[in-house]
Design an enzyme around this catalytic site. Structure first.
Site, PDB file in Angstrom:
ATOM      1  N   SER A 249       0.817  -1.210   0.000  1.00 38.81           N
ATOM      2  CA  SER A 249       0.000   0.000   0.000  1.00 38.81           C
ATOM      3  C   SER A 249       0.845   1.253   0.000  1.00 38.81           C
ATOM      4  O   SER A 249       1.984   1.272   0.494  1.00 38.81           O
ATOM      5  CB  SER A 249      -0.902  -0.004   1.243  1.00 38.81           C
ATOM      6  OG  SER A 249      -1.521   1.244   1.440  1.00 38.81           O
TER       7      SER A 249
ATOM      8  N   TYR B 117      -1.127   0.141  10.061  1.00 37.92           N
ATOM      9  CA  TYR B 117      -1.348  -0.555   8.792  1.00 37.92           C
ATOM     10  C   TYR B 117      -0.137  -0.399   7.884  1.00 37.92           C
ATOM     11  O   TYR B 117       0.352  -1.369   7.289  1.00 37.92           O
ATOM     12  CB  TYR B 117      -2.601   0.016   8.134  1.00 37.92           C
ATOM     13  CG  TYR B 117      -2.913  -0.508   6.759  1.00 37.92           C
ATOM     14  CD1 TYR B 117      -3.423  -1.783   6.582  1.00 37.92           C
ATOM     15  CD2 TYR B 117      -2.739   0.299   5.639  1.00 37.92           C
ATOM     16  CE1 TYR B 117      -3.743  -2.255   5.314  1.00 37.92           C
ATOM     17  CE2 TYR B 117      -3.059  -0.158   4.374  1.00 37.92           C
ATOM     18  CZ  TYR B 117      -3.555  -1.427   4.208  1.00 37.92           C
ATOM     19  OH  TYR B 117      -3.873  -1.891   2.953  1.00 37.92           O
TER      20      TYR B 117
ATOM     21  N   LYS C  82       2.327  -3.441   6.555  1.00 34.91           N
ATOM     22  CA  LYS C  82       2.560  -3.704   5.142  1.00 34.91           C
ATOM     23  C   LYS C  82       4.055  -3.647   4.817  1.00 34.91           C
ATOM     24  O   LYS C  82       4.568  -4.465   4.044  1.00 34.91           O
ATOM     25  CB  LYS C  82       1.801  -2.688   4.281  1.00 34.91           C
ATOM     26  CG  LYS C  82       0.301  -2.928   4.223  1.00 34.91           C
ATOM     27  CD  LYS C  82      -0.037  -4.193   3.459  1.00 34.91           C
ATOM     28  CE  LYS C  82      -1.514  -4.367   3.237  1.00 34.91           C
ATOM     29  NZ  LYS C  82      -1.860  -5.601   2.485  1.00 34.91           N
TER      30      LYS C  82
END
Length: 367
Positions: free
Chosen positions: A126, A154, A158
């Protein structure tokens, strides 16, 4: 050729599966089995009627033995907890994103160690792996050479997974490829828990005659990619042969998928131009500090050189993205007077504009 898609019944999983089932081939080889793995399988899933498709239902870590019961040639790892829920629940994000990915990589390693094929693992990362740091501000244009300094759980998760994929590839356990996805807009269906979900909601909900909230300042720049361009990018990276030169995947670096740079205000202006005042007025701007902190930490301008070498380009304009949504999801457009052929760019049919507009691929264009 046996291909596994984790998150196979999520939005992107179904889009990728649909593209593969339409092609019936991967990298020029016929697909023998396409395994869709997910915790939830819809009661009505037309993919399951295809003779190529197998379904594996349940938590991924509990189903790895089943997934690898037969050799896996390609695994496209799309399953993930999303940004806002990872920020709200640290343990959930670490378990769903880091621990599950590590377990998957170990299963792939065991297959190759046992003399089976070395699996090609495609990991969907991402734009959230980037973020500004007081000691190291982001450059105006970001590339794969920019140091990731994520500002969300997050993004950290990732980035950890990216490094695991790179290390397992360096050691020869897998053939790993990482695609860094831009925010996908416009997503059809119901809202999800992603902090960036509003970037679809401020278009999708008004087209359905529903109110929507914009939780950020309209002047915020964001990097977007349509569902079509996102699926194209995932599969192009997945199928590319290793090596140097056009169309080949060079090295172990991730690939930032091409980004269309727009402000949220420009998105709202496009909605007003396409659908009219009554529809656009369904959007209320009500800034949310938590959402702004997450989405505002992501860069908006990207050097697309690495993606361009694979033949990938950004969407030509946000209006073309809206046109695709209206055309592909006509059943979700309930407002009067809006049809696919109503979407124009400066009075010219959008199809003609998309064909004539050759966007630059070195950096993210503005519409």
């Amino acid at each position: 050729m046996r291909i596994v898609i984790t998150g196979g019944f999520g939005f992107l999983g179904r889009q990728v599966a649909g593209a593969l089932l339409k092609a019936r081939t991967f990298g020029g080889a016929p697909i023998d089995r396409l395994v869709l793995a997910d915790r939830f399988v819809p009661s009505e899933a037309p993919e399951t009627a295809d003779p190529l498709v197998d379904v594996v239902r349940g938590d991924l870590t509990d189903r790895l033995q089943e997934l690898f019961a037969e050799p896996v040639d390609v695994l496209i790892h799309l399953a993930s907890a999303v940004s806002a829920e990872c920020e709200a629940d640290f343990d959930l994000g670490m378990s769903a994103n880091v621990d599950t990915t590590r377990a998957l990589l170990e299963a792939a390693r065991a297959q190759s160690a046992a003399g089976g094929p070395t699996p090609r693992i495609v990991f969907s990362s991402s734009v959230a792996i980037y973020g500004p740091d007081p000691a190291l501000p982001l450059p105006p244009v970001v590339s794969e050479a920019t140091l990731p300094t994520p500002r969300s759980s997050y993004g950290v998760q990732k980035f950890v997974c990216e490094q695991l994929v790179a290390e397992y590839t360096r050691r020869g356990f897998i053939d790993g490829r990482v695609t860094r996805l831009m925010t996908v807009s416009v997503r059809p269906g119901k809202p999800n828990a992603a902090a960036s979900g509003f970037l679809s909601g401020i278009v999708r909900e008004p087209f359905a005659g529903l109110p929507a909230t914009c939780p950020v300042d309209p002047g915020l720049e964001v990097a977007l990619a349509s569902p079509r361009r996102t699926v194209e990018g995932i599969l192009r990276v997945a199928e590319a042969e290793r090596g140097t030169g056009p169309g080949r995947l060079d090295g172990r670096l991730p690939v930032n998928l091409p980004a269309l740079t727009v402000t949220v205000g420009e998105m709202l202006d496009t909605l007003r131009r396409v659908a009219g005042d009554a529809v656009a007025d369904l959007v209320t701007v009500a800034p949310d500090r938590d959402v702004e902190a997450i989405v505002g930490s992501w860069p908006a301008r990207f050097d697309n050189t690495r993606a361009a070498a694979l033949g990938l380009a950004p969407d030509p304009s946000f209006e073309s993205v809206v046109r695709d949504y209206v055309r592909d999801h006509a059943d979700a457009v309930t407002v009067d007077g809006v049809a696919a052929d109503a979407v124009t760019v400066d009075g010219v049919a959008a199809d003609a504009v998309a064909a004539a507009d050759a966007p630059p691929v070195a950096t993210s264009p503005r519409p």
